[in-house]
Design an enzyme around this catalytic site. Sequence first.
Site, PDB file in Angstrom:
ATOM      1  CB  CYS A  64      -0.936   0.001   1.206  1.00 18.65           C
ATOM      2  SG  CYS A  64      -1.895  -1.517   1.400  1.00 18.65           S
ATOM      3  CE  LYS A 112      -5.177   2.132   2.509  1.00 14.68           C
ATOM      4  NZ  LYS A 112      -5.073   2.337   3.957  1.00 14.68           N
ATOM      5  CG  HIS A 235      12.536 -18.366  -5.689  1.00  6.96           C
ATOM      6  ND1 HIS A 235      12.756 -17.438  -4.696  1.00  6.96           N
ATOM      7  CD2 HIS A 235      13.538 -18.199  -6.600  1.00  6.96           C
ATOM      8  CE1 HIS A 235      13.828 -16.727  -4.995  1.00  6.96           C
ATOM      9  NE2 HIS A 235      14.328 -17.168  -6.139  1.00  6.96           N
ATOM     10  CG  ASP A 297      -2.921   0.007  -3.279  1.00  4.78           C
ATOM     11  OD1 ASP A 297      -3.552  -0.943  -3.788  1.00  4.78           O
ATOM     12  OD2 ASP A 297      -2.976   0.282  -2.062  1.00  4.78           O
ATOM     13  CG  HIS A 298      -1.306  -3.668  -3.634  1.00  3.74           C
ATOM     14  ND1 HIS A 298      -2.296  -4.580  -3.336  1.00  3.74           N
ATOM     15  CD2 HIS A 298      -1.266  -2.810  -2.583  1.00  3.74           C
ATOM     16  CE1 HIS A 298      -2.810  -4.304  -2.154  1.00  3.74           C
ATOM     17  NE2 HIS A 298      -2.224  -3.222  -1.672  1.00  3.74           N
TER      18      HIS A 298
END
EC number: 3.1.6.1
Length: 519
Positions: A64, A112, A235, A297-298
Amino acid sequence: MLSIVTWQKRLTLLRGPIWSTVSRSGDGRLTFYPGNQTVDLPFINFMKRHGSVFLNAYTNSPICCPSRAAMWSGLFTHLTESWNNFKGLDPDYVTWMDLMQKHGYYTQKYGKLDYTSGHHSVSNRVEAWTRDVEFLLRQEGRPKVNLTGDRRHVRVMETDWQVTDKAVTWIKKEAVNLTQPFALYLGLNLPHPYPSPYAGENFGSSTFLTSPYWLEKVKYEAIKIPTWSSLSEMHPVDYYSSYTKNCTGEFTKQEVRSIRAFYYAMCAETDAMLGEVISALKDTDLLEKTVIMFTSDHGELAMEHRQFYKMSMYEGSSHVPLLVMGPGIKQQQQVPDVVSLVDIYPTMLDLARIPVLQNLSGYSLLPLLLEKAEDEVPLREARPSWVLSEFHGCNVNASTYMLRIDQWKYITYLDGVSVPPQLFDLSADPDELTNVAIKFPETVQSLDKILRSVVNYPRVSSSVQNYNKRQFINWKQSLGQNYSNVIANLRWHQDWLKEPKKYENAIDRWLNSQREQMN
Protein backbone atom coordinates in the site's frame (compact mmCIF):
# COMPACT_ATOMS: atom_id res chain seq x y z
CA MET A 1 -7.51 5.36 -7.54
CA LEU A 2 -10.31 7.28 -9.16
CA SER A 3 -9.23 10.66 -10.51
CA ILE A 4 -11.58 13.20 -12.05
CA VAL A 5 -10.49 16.38 -13.77
CA THR A 6 -12.88 18.87 -15.33
CA TRP A 7 -11.91 20.87 -18.37
CA GLN A 8 -12.13 24.34 -19.82
CA LYS A 9 -11.27 24.65 -23.50
CA ARG A 10 -7.66 25.54 -24.22
CA LEU A 11 -6.44 24.85 -27.74
CA THR A 12 -7.47 21.36 -28.76
CA LEU A 13 -6.41 19.86 -25.42
CA LEU A 14 -8.86 20.72 -22.68
CA ARG A 15 -7.94 21.99 -19.23
CA GLY A 16 -10.75 20.90 -16.96
CA PRO A 17 -12.02 18.38 -14.38
CA ILE A 18 -10.00 15.30 -13.49
CA TRP A 19 -11.30 12.49 -11.31
CA SER A 20 -9.07 9.68 -10.09
CA THR A 21 -10.06 6.59 -8.12
CA VAL A 22 -7.55 4.31 -6.42
CA SER A 23 -8.75 0.97 -5.14
CA ARG A 24 -6.69 -1.49 -3.10
CA SER A 25 -5.73 -4.93 -4.34
CA GLY A 26 -7.19 -4.60 -7.84
CA ASP A 27 -6.02 -7.26 -10.28
CA GLY A 28 -5.40 -5.52 -13.60
CA ARG A 29 -6.01 -8.71 -15.54
CA LEU A 30 -9.73 -8.46 -14.77
CA THR A 31 -10.02 -5.46 -17.10
CA PHE A 32 -9.33 -7.40 -20.31
CA TYR A 33 -9.69 -10.89 -21.79
CA PRO A 34 -9.66 -13.58 -20.45
CA GLY A 35 -9.74 -12.25 -16.88
CA ASN A 36 -12.81 -10.15 -17.61
CA GLN A 37 -14.84 -13.34 -18.19
CA THR A 38 -14.94 -14.15 -14.46
CA VAL A 39 -17.09 -11.31 -13.14
CA ASP A 40 -19.46 -8.61 -14.39
CA LEU A 41 -17.83 -5.17 -14.16
CA PRO A 42 -20.22 -2.92 -16.11
CA PHE A 43 -18.58 0.40 -15.30
CA ILE A 44 -15.06 -0.84 -16.03
CA ASN A 45 -16.52 -1.95 -19.36
CA PHE A 46 -18.12 1.50 -19.78
CA MET A 47 -14.69 3.10 -19.36
CA LYS A 48 -13.23 0.67 -21.90
CA ARG A 49 -15.88 1.56 -24.48
CA HIS A 50 -15.42 5.30 -23.98
CA GLY A 51 -11.71 5.37 -23.24
CA SER A 52 -8.47 3.40 -23.11
CA VAL A 53 -7.34 0.43 -21.04
CA PHE A 54 -3.68 -0.36 -20.39
CA LEU A 55 -2.90 -4.05 -20.80
CA ASN A 56 0.46 -3.92 -19.00
CA ALA A 57 0.24 -1.50 -16.08
CA TYR A 58 2.31 -2.28 -12.97
CA THR A 59 2.72 -1.08 -9.43
CA ASN A 60 6.16 0.25 -8.50
CA SER A 61 5.97 -1.58 -5.17
CA PRO A 62 3.32 -4.22 -4.42
CA ILE A 63 2.23 -2.90 -1.02
CA CYS A 64 0.00 0.00 0.00
CA CYS A 65 2.11 2.91 1.29
CA PRO A 66 5.25 2.49 -0.89
CA SER A 67 3.08 2.09 -4.00
CA ARG A 68 1.08 5.21 -3.22
CA ALA A 69 4.26 7.11 -2.38
CA ALA A 70 5.48 6.34 -5.91
CA MET A 71 2.14 7.33 -7.45
CA TRP A 72 1.87 10.65 -5.59
CA SER A 73 5.55 11.58 -6.09
CA GLY A 74 6.32 10.20 -9.56
CA LEU A 75 9.50 8.64 -8.12
CA PHE A 76 10.69 5.04 -7.79
CA THR A 77 10.63 3.47 -4.33
CA HIS A 78 14.41 3.53 -3.85
CA LEU A 79 14.27 7.30 -4.42
CA THR A 80 11.44 7.97 -1.97
CA GLU A 81 12.98 5.41 0.44
CA SER A 82 9.49 4.19 1.26
CA TRP A 83 10.70 0.82 2.41
CA ASN A 84 7.57 -0.52 4.09
CA ASN A 85 4.02 0.41 5.07
CA PHE A 86 5.35 2.53 7.95
CA LYS A 87 7.70 4.65 5.85
CA GLY A 88 6.29 6.81 3.07
CA LEU A 89 6.60 10.41 1.95
CA ASP A 90 7.06 13.34 4.30
CA PRO A 91 3.70 15.01 5.11
CA ASP A 92 4.76 18.22 3.33
CA TYR A 93 5.86 16.48 0.11
CA VAL A 94 4.55 18.32 -2.97
CA THR A 95 2.27 15.92 -4.85
CA TRP A 96 0.74 16.32 -8.30
CA MET A 97 -2.51 17.39 -6.67
CA ASP A 98 -0.68 20.10 -4.69
CA LEU A 99 0.73 21.46 -7.95
CA MET A 100 -2.70 21.39 -9.57
CA GLN A 101 -4.09 23.43 -6.69
CA LYS A 102 -1.21 25.89 -7.01
CA HIS A 103 -2.03 26.33 -10.72
CA GLY A 104 -5.70 27.13 -10.25
CA TYR A 105 -7.48 23.80 -9.78
CA TYR A 106 -9.99 23.27 -7.02
CA THR A 107 -8.84 20.00 -5.43
CA GLN A 108 -10.79 17.57 -3.28
CA LYS A 109 -9.78 14.24 -1.73
CA TYR A 110 -11.98 11.55 -0.21
CA GLY A 111 -11.11 8.18 1.29
CA LYS A 112 -7.84 6.36 1.68
CA LEU A 113 -4.61 8.27 0.94
CA ASP A 114 -1.87 6.30 2.76
CA TYR A 115 1.26 7.73 1.14
CA THR A 116 2.90 9.43 4.14
CA SER A 117 4.97 7.91 6.96
CA GLY A 118 3.74 6.72 10.33
CA HIS A 119 0.74 4.52 9.56
CA HIS A 120 -0.22 0.82 9.76
CA SER A 121 0.19 -1.57 12.66
CA VAL A 122 3.16 -2.17 14.93
CA SER A 123 3.12 -5.78 13.72
CA ASN A 124 3.45 -4.72 10.11
CA ARG A 125 6.57 -2.62 10.70
CA VAL A 126 8.24 -5.07 13.13
CA GLU A 127 7.72 -7.93 10.68
CA ALA A 128 9.42 -5.84 7.98
CA TRP A 129 12.32 -4.83 10.22
CA THR A 130 13.02 -8.43 11.33
CA ARG A 131 12.74 -10.20 7.99
CA ASP A 132 16.50 -11.03 8.04
CA VAL A 133 16.17 -12.84 11.37
CA GLU A 134 16.60 -16.61 11.11
CA PHE A 135 13.12 -17.66 12.13
CA LEU A 136 9.93 -18.50 10.28
CA LEU A 137 6.66 -17.35 11.81
CA ARG A 138 3.13 -17.12 10.49
CA GLN A 139 2.23 -13.43 10.33
CA GLU A 140 -1.29 -13.63 8.91
CA GLY A 141 -4.48 -15.50 9.59
CA ARG A 142 -5.31 -18.37 7.26
CA PRO A 143 -7.22 -16.92 4.28
CA LYS A 144 -10.94 -17.54 4.59
CA VAL A 145 -14.29 -16.41 3.18
CA ASN A 146 -17.27 -14.89 4.95
CA LEU A 147 -20.71 -14.54 3.39
CA THR A 148 -22.85 -11.84 4.96
CA GLY A 149 -26.43 -10.65 4.51
CA ASP A 150 -28.78 -11.72 1.72
CA ARG A 151 -29.46 -10.91 -1.93
CA ARG A 152 -30.63 -7.42 -0.94
CA HIS A 153 -27.38 -6.59 0.88
CA VAL A 154 -25.58 -4.20 -1.49
CA ARG A 155 -23.48 -1.95 0.75
CA VAL A 156 -21.13 -4.51 2.27
CA MET A 157 -18.04 -2.27 2.60
CA GLU A 158 -19.95 0.56 4.29
CA THR A 159 -16.87 2.76 4.82
CA ASP A 160 -16.14 2.83 1.10
CA TRP A 161 -19.79 3.52 0.27
CA GLN A 162 -19.78 6.45 2.69
CA VAL A 163 -16.77 8.11 1.05
CA THR A 164 -18.28 7.39 -2.37
CA ASP A 165 -21.48 9.10 -1.19
CA LYS A 166 -19.41 12.12 -0.13
CA ALA A 167 -17.76 12.31 -3.55
CA VAL A 168 -21.14 12.03 -5.30
CA THR A 169 -22.66 14.72 -3.09
CA TRP A 170 -19.69 17.00 -3.70
CA ILE A 171 -20.04 16.60 -7.47
CA LYS A 172 -23.77 17.36 -7.42
CA LYS A 173 -23.66 20.27 -4.95
CA GLU A 174 -20.19 21.79 -5.29
CA ALA A 175 -18.40 20.76 -8.48
CA VAL A 176 -21.34 21.59 -10.72
CA ASN A 177 -21.20 25.23 -9.55
CA LEU A 178 -17.43 25.76 -9.77
CA THR A 179 -16.07 28.35 -12.17
CA GLN A 180 -12.56 26.84 -12.02
CA PRO A 181 -11.44 23.36 -13.12
CA PHE A 182 -11.36 20.74 -10.40
CA ALA A 183 -9.42 17.59 -9.51
CA LEU A 184 -11.22 15.00 -7.38
CA TYR A 185 -9.56 11.96 -5.79
CA LEU A 186 -11.43 9.00 -4.31
CA GLY A 187 -9.50 6.28 -2.44
CA LEU A 188 -11.26 2.97 -1.74
CA ASN A 189 -10.31 0.05 0.51
CA LEU A 190 -11.99 -2.57 -1.67
CA PRO A 191 -11.25 -5.09 -3.00
CA HIS A 192 -8.62 -5.52 -0.26
CA PRO A 193 -9.36 -8.44 2.13
CA TYR A 194 -11.00 -7.57 5.45
CA PRO A 195 -9.41 -7.77 8.92
CA SER A 196 -9.42 -11.11 10.73
CA PRO A 197 -9.67 -10.34 14.49
CA TYR A 198 -8.49 -13.79 15.51
CA ALA A 199 -5.09 -13.11 13.91
CA GLY A 200 -3.79 -10.93 16.74
CA GLU A 201 -2.55 -7.38 17.27
CA ASN A 202 -4.28 -4.94 14.92
CA PHE A 203 -5.54 -8.08 13.17
CA GLY A 204 -4.41 -9.53 9.89
CA SER A 205 -6.46 -8.96 6.75
CA SER A 206 -7.15 -12.45 5.50
CA THR A 207 -10.95 -12.50 5.22
CA PHE A 208 -12.65 -12.25 1.83
CA LEU A 209 -16.08 -10.86 2.67
CA THR A 210 -19.10 -10.32 0.42
CA SER A 211 -22.85 -10.83 0.16
CA PRO A 212 -24.98 -13.05 -2.10
CA TYR A 213 -25.88 -9.94 -4.12
CA TRP A 214 -22.29 -9.52 -5.32
CA LEU A 215 -21.44 -13.22 -5.44
CA GLU A 216 -24.14 -13.65 -8.09
CA LYS A 217 -22.09 -11.40 -10.38
CA VAL A 218 -19.31 -14.02 -10.45
CA LYS A 219 -19.19 -16.69 -13.16
CA TYR A 220 -18.02 -19.73 -11.25
CA GLU A 221 -17.44 -21.79 -14.39
CA ALA A 222 -14.83 -19.24 -15.51
CA ILE A 223 -12.82 -19.31 -12.28
CA LYS A 224 -9.39 -20.79 -12.87
CA ILE A 225 -7.88 -22.91 -10.11
CA PRO A 226 -4.18 -21.98 -10.03
CA THR A 227 -1.47 -24.60 -10.34
CA TRP A 228 0.84 -24.83 -7.33
CA SER A 229 4.40 -26.03 -7.10
CA SER A 230 5.14 -28.45 -4.29
CA LEU A 231 6.53 -26.81 -1.16
CA SER A 232 9.92 -28.41 -1.77
CA GLU A 233 10.11 -26.98 -5.31
CA MET A 234 9.17 -23.41 -4.41
CA HIS A 235 11.63 -20.57 -4.82
CA PRO A 236 13.05 -19.83 -1.31
CA VAL A 237 11.53 -16.35 -1.18
CA ASP A 238 8.17 -17.71 -2.33
CA TYR A 239 8.28 -20.35 0.40
CA TYR A 240 8.96 -17.69 3.04
CA SER A 241 6.06 -15.62 1.72
CA SER A 242 3.68 -18.56 1.58
CA TYR A 243 4.59 -19.63 5.10
CA THR A 244 4.33 -16.19 6.70
CA LYS A 245 0.98 -15.69 4.93
CA ASN A 246 -0.23 -18.95 6.49
CA CYS A 247 -0.74 -20.66 3.13
CA THR A 248 1.48 -23.74 3.42
CA GLY A 249 -1.29 -25.88 4.91
CA GLU A 250 -3.78 -27.96 2.95
CA PHE A 251 -6.45 -26.21 0.87
CA THR A 252 -9.16 -27.99 -1.05
CA LYS A 253 -10.01 -26.89 -4.59
CA GLN A 254 -13.36 -25.71 -3.26
CA GLU A 255 -11.63 -23.49 -0.68
CA VAL A 256 -9.40 -21.96 -3.36
CA ARG A 257 -12.34 -21.48 -5.74
CA SER A 258 -14.37 -19.80 -2.99
CA ILE A 259 -11.56 -17.41 -2.06
CA ARG A 260 -11.18 -16.40 -5.69
CA ALA A 261 -14.95 -16.08 -6.18
CA PHE A 262 -15.32 -13.87 -3.11
CA TYR A 263 -12.44 -11.70 -4.29
CA TYR A 264 -14.10 -11.24 -7.69
CA ALA A 265 -17.37 -10.37 -5.92
CA MET A 266 -15.51 -7.69 -3.95
CA CYS A 267 -14.24 -6.34 -7.28
CA ALA A 268 -17.86 -6.15 -8.48
CA GLU A 269 -18.77 -4.04 -5.46
CA THR A 270 -15.81 -1.75 -6.21
CA ASP A 271 -17.03 -1.40 -9.79
CA ALA A 272 -20.44 -0.28 -8.51
CA MET A 273 -18.79 2.56 -6.58
CA LEU A 274 -17.04 3.64 -9.75
CA GLY A 275 -20.47 3.62 -11.37
CA GLU A 276 -21.93 5.91 -8.72
CA VAL A 277 -19.42 8.63 -9.54
CA ILE A 278 -19.76 8.19 -13.30
CA SER A 279 -23.53 8.50 -12.91
CA ALA A 280 -23.14 11.66 -10.81
CA LEU A 281 -20.98 13.22 -13.52
CA LYS A 282 -23.53 12.27 -16.15
CA ASP A 283 -26.44 13.66 -14.14
CA THR A 284 -24.65 17.03 -13.76
CA ASP A 285 -23.61 17.22 -17.43
CA LEU A 286 -19.94 17.04 -16.39
CA LEU A 287 -19.16 13.63 -17.85
CA GLU A 288 -18.30 14.90 -21.35
CA LYS A 289 -15.97 17.53 -19.84
CA THR A 290 -14.16 15.24 -17.43
CA VAL A 291 -11.10 13.00 -17.60
CA ILE A 292 -11.54 9.91 -15.42
CA MET A 293 -8.71 7.61 -14.33
CA PHE A 294 -9.15 4.34 -12.45
CA THR A 295 -6.29 2.28 -11.02
CA SER A 296 -5.10 0.38 -7.92
CA ASP A 297 -2.07 0.50 -5.64
CA HIS A 298 -1.34 -3.23 -6.13
CA GLY A 299 -3.07 -6.47 -7.05
CA GLU A 300 -4.27 -9.55 -5.18
CA LEU A 301 -2.86 -13.06 -5.61
CA ALA A 302 -6.09 -14.74 -4.45
CA MET A 303 -4.26 -18.06 -3.89
CA GLU A 304 -2.11 -17.99 -7.03
CA HIS A 305 1.38 -19.34 -6.26
CA ARG A 306 0.00 -20.60 -2.93
CA GLN A 307 -0.37 -17.05 -1.62
CA PHE A 308 -3.00 -14.42 -1.04
CA TYR A 309 -2.51 -10.68 -0.54
CA LYS A 310 0.27 -8.78 -2.38
CA MET A 311 4.06 -8.37 -1.64
CA SER A 312 5.01 -10.38 -4.72
CA MET A 313 6.15 -9.67 -8.26
CA TYR A 314 3.84 -12.30 -9.73
CA GLU A 315 1.17 -10.90 -12.04
CA GLY A 316 -1.71 -11.22 -9.58
CA SER A 317 0.13 -8.95 -7.14
CA SER A 318 2.02 -6.52 -9.40
CA HIS A 319 -0.25 -6.09 -12.45
CA VAL A 320 -2.75 -3.29 -11.76
CA PRO A 321 -5.79 -1.90 -13.61
CA LEU A 322 -5.35 1.42 -15.40
CA LEU A 323 -8.18 2.93 -17.43
CA VAL A 324 -8.59 6.49 -18.69
CA MET A 325 -11.54 8.15 -20.43
CA GLY A 326 -12.52 11.72 -21.22
CA PRO A 327 -12.36 14.47 -23.84
CA GLY A 328 -9.58 13.88 -26.36
CA ILE A 329 -8.85 10.35 -25.09
CA LYS A 330 -8.94 7.52 -27.63
CA GLN A 331 -11.99 5.31 -27.27
CA GLN A 332 -12.05 1.50 -27.29
CA GLN A 333 -8.26 1.44 -27.27
CA GLN A 334 -6.12 -1.27 -25.69
CA VAL A 335 -2.64 0.04 -24.94
CA PRO A 336 0.02 -2.72 -24.97
CA ASP A 337 2.95 -0.58 -23.73
CA VAL A 338 4.35 -1.35 -20.27
CA VAL A 339 3.59 1.50 -17.88
CA SER A 340 3.58 1.97 -14.12
CA LEU A 341 2.09 4.13 -11.39
CA VAL A 342 4.93 6.68 -11.39
CA ASP A 343 3.55 7.72 -14.79
CA ILE A 344 0.45 9.18 -13.14
CA TYR A 345 2.29 12.23 -11.74
CA PRO A 346 3.54 13.59 -15.11
CA THR A 347 0.26 12.57 -16.77
CA MET A 348 -1.79 14.65 -14.35
CA LEU A 349 0.47 17.65 -14.85
CA ASP A 350 0.27 17.29 -18.63
CA LEU A 351 -3.51 17.09 -18.46
CA ALA A 352 -3.53 20.37 -16.54
CA ARG A 353 -0.92 22.00 -18.82
CA ILE A 354 1.44 22.37 -15.88
CA PRO A 355 5.19 22.18 -16.66
CA VAL A 356 6.45 18.69 -15.81
CA LEU A 357 9.43 18.37 -13.48
CA GLN A 358 12.54 16.90 -15.09
CA ASN A 359 13.64 14.62 -12.24
CA LEU A 360 10.66 12.27 -12.26
CA SER A 361 10.88 8.50 -12.69
CA GLY A 362 7.63 8.44 -14.64
CA TYR A 363 6.60 9.55 -18.13
CA SER A 364 3.37 11.13 -19.27
CA LEU A 365 0.79 8.72 -20.65
CA LEU A 366 -0.83 11.35 -22.88
CA PRO A 367 1.12 10.43 -26.04
CA LEU A 368 -0.40 6.94 -25.68
CA LEU A 369 -3.90 8.27 -25.01
CA LEU A 370 -4.69 11.31 -27.15
CA GLU A 371 -6.81 11.01 -30.29
CA LYS A 372 -5.00 13.68 -32.32
CA ALA A 373 -1.27 14.05 -32.80
CA GLU A 374 -1.52 17.81 -32.46
CA ASP A 375 -2.92 17.34 -28.97
CA GLU A 376 0.26 15.69 -27.80
CA VAL A 377 2.40 17.49 -25.27
CA PRO A 378 6.18 17.59 -25.89
CA LEU A 379 8.07 14.57 -24.61
CA ARG A 380 10.93 15.32 -22.22
CA GLU A 381 12.59 12.19 -23.60
CA ALA A 382 11.61 8.86 -25.07
CA ARG A 383 9.62 6.52 -22.86
CA PRO A 384 11.73 3.48 -21.84
CA SER A 385 10.60 0.02 -22.93
CA TRP A 386 10.69 -1.33 -19.36
CA VAL A 387 9.08 -0.70 -15.98
CA LEU A 388 10.58 -1.21 -12.53
CA SER A 389 8.96 -2.53 -9.38
CA GLU A 390 10.67 -3.20 -6.06
CA PHE A 391 9.68 -4.47 -2.63
CA HIS A 392 11.37 -4.14 0.76
CA GLY A 393 8.62 -4.86 3.31
CA CYS A 394 7.15 -7.71 5.34
CA ASN A 395 6.30 -11.28 4.23
CA VAL A 396 9.36 -11.33 1.95
CA ASN A 397 12.82 -12.07 3.36
CA ALA A 398 14.92 -10.28 0.72
CA SER A 399 14.65 -6.98 -1.12
CA THR A 400 13.08 -7.77 -4.48
CA TYR A 401 13.45 -6.05 -7.86
CA MET A 402 11.42 -6.67 -11.00
CA LEU A 403 12.11 -5.49 -14.52
CA ARG A 404 9.28 -5.95 -17.03
CA ILE A 405 10.26 -5.61 -20.69
CA ASP A 406 8.96 -7.18 -23.94
CA GLN A 407 7.76 -10.69 -23.07
CA TRP A 408 10.13 -10.95 -20.11
CA LYS A 409 9.75 -10.52 -16.40
CA TYR A 410 13.10 -10.56 -14.60
CA ILE A 411 13.10 -10.79 -10.79
CA THR A 412 16.25 -10.57 -8.72
CA TYR A 413 16.89 -10.34 -5.00
CA LEU A 414 19.13 -8.71 -2.43
CA ASP A 415 22.63 -8.47 -3.97
CA GLY A 416 21.91 -10.48 -7.12
CA VAL A 417 24.02 -13.39 -5.88
CA SER A 418 22.74 -14.70 -2.52
CA VAL A 419 19.29 -15.62 -3.83
CA PRO A 420 18.66 -17.20 -7.26
CA PRO A 421 16.93 -14.92 -9.80
CA GLN A 422 13.74 -15.69 -11.69
CA LEU A 423 12.95 -15.16 -15.36
CA PHE A 424 9.52 -15.69 -16.88
CA ASP A 425 8.46 -15.56 -20.51
CA LEU A 426 4.94 -14.18 -20.13
CA SER A 427 4.06 -14.78 -23.77
CA ALA A 428 4.63 -18.54 -23.40
CA ASP A 429 4.00 -18.83 -19.66
CA PRO A 430 1.42 -16.23 -18.52
CA ASP A 431 0.87 -18.09 -15.23
CA GLU A 432 4.59 -17.78 -14.37
CA LEU A 433 5.06 -21.44 -13.54
CA THR A 434 8.44 -22.04 -15.18
CA ASN A 435 11.55 -20.12 -14.16
CA VAL A 436 13.77 -20.07 -17.27
CA ALA A 437 16.67 -18.10 -15.76
CA ILE A 438 19.06 -21.05 -16.12
CA LYS A 439 17.88 -21.74 -19.67
CA PHE A 440 18.50 -18.17 -20.86
CA PRO A 441 21.62 -16.89 -19.06
CA GLU A 442 22.35 -14.26 -21.72
CA THR A 443 18.87 -12.79 -21.31
CA VAL A 444 19.35 -12.69 -17.53
CA GLN A 445 22.68 -10.93 -17.98
CA SER A 446 21.21 -8.41 -20.40
CA LEU A 447 18.19 -7.60 -18.23
CA ASP A 448 20.31 -7.39 -15.10
CA LYS A 449 22.51 -4.84 -16.86
CA ILE A 450 19.46 -2.71 -17.65
CA LEU A 451 18.25 -3.02 -14.06
CA ARG A 452 21.62 -1.95 -12.65
CA SER A 453 21.62 1.08 -14.95
CA VAL A 454 18.40 2.17 -13.24
CA VAL A 455 19.17 1.25 -9.64
CA ASN A 456 22.27 0.01 -7.81
CA TYR A 457 20.16 -2.65 -6.17
CA PRO A 458 22.87 -4.35 -4.05
CA ARG A 459 23.56 -0.98 -2.43
CA VAL A 460 19.86 -0.27 -1.93
CA SER A 461 19.36 -3.70 -0.35
CA SER A 462 22.20 -3.03 2.07
CA SER A 463 20.71 0.35 2.96
CA VAL A 464 17.37 -1.30 3.71
CA GLN A 465 19.03 -3.88 5.95
CA ASN A 466 20.77 -1.14 7.94
CA TYR A 467 17.54 0.85 8.17
CA ASN A 468 15.66 -2.19 9.46
CA LYS A 469 18.23 -2.81 12.16
CA ARG A 470 18.29 0.83 13.34
CA GLN A 471 14.51 1.04 13.45
CA PHE A 472 14.17 -2.20 15.39
CA ILE A 473 16.82 -1.17 17.95
CA ASN A 474 15.08 2.17 18.51
CA TRP A 475 11.72 0.47 18.89
CA LYS A 476 13.10 -2.13 21.30
CA GLN A 477 14.76 0.51 23.45
CA SER A 478 11.55 2.55 23.56
CA LEU A 479 9.69 -0.41 25.12
CA GLY A 480 12.17 -1.06 27.95
CA GLN A 481 11.04 -3.90 30.18
CA ASN A 482 7.82 -4.31 28.18
CA TYR A 483 9.72 -5.54 25.11
CA SER A 484 9.31 -9.29 25.66
CA ASN A 485 5.59 -9.04 26.28
CA VAL A 486 4.90 -6.69 23.35
CA ILE A 487 6.87 -8.60 20.73
CA ALA A 488 5.35 -11.91 21.81
CA ASN A 489 1.84 -10.64 21.20
CA LEU A 490 2.09 -9.23 17.71
CA ARG A 491 0.37 -10.94 14.78
CA TRP A 492 2.82 -13.84 14.97
CA HIS A 493 1.76 -14.62 18.57
CA GLN A 494 0.35 -18.06 17.77
CA ASP A 495 3.81 -19.30 16.76
CA TRP A 496 5.93 -17.04 18.98
CA LEU A 497 4.33 -18.05 22.26
CA LYS A 498 5.25 -21.70 21.67
CA GLU A 499 8.99 -20.92 22.05
CA PRO A 500 9.40 -17.24 22.98
CA LYS A 501 13.02 -17.51 24.18
CA LYS A 502 14.05 -19.23 20.95
CA TYR A 503 12.77 -16.34 18.87
CA GLU A 504 14.14 -13.64 21.17
CA ASN A 505 17.55 -15.30 20.98
CA ALA A 506 17.36 -15.38 17.18
CA ILE A 507 16.76 -11.63 17.18
CA ASP A 508 19.69 -11.09 19.55
CA ARG A 509 22.00 -13.08 17.24
CA TRP A 510 20.80 -10.99 14.29
CA LEU A 511 21.45 -7.73 16.13
CA ASN A 512 24.89 -8.88 17.27
CA SER A 513 25.89 -9.98 13.77
CA GLN A 514 24.74 -6.64 12.41
CA ARG A 515 26.83 -4.78 15.01
CA GLU A 516 29.87 -6.87 14.10
CA GLN A 517 29.40 -6.03 10.42
CA MET A 518 29.08 -2.33 11.27
CA ASN A 519 32.34 -2.49 13.26
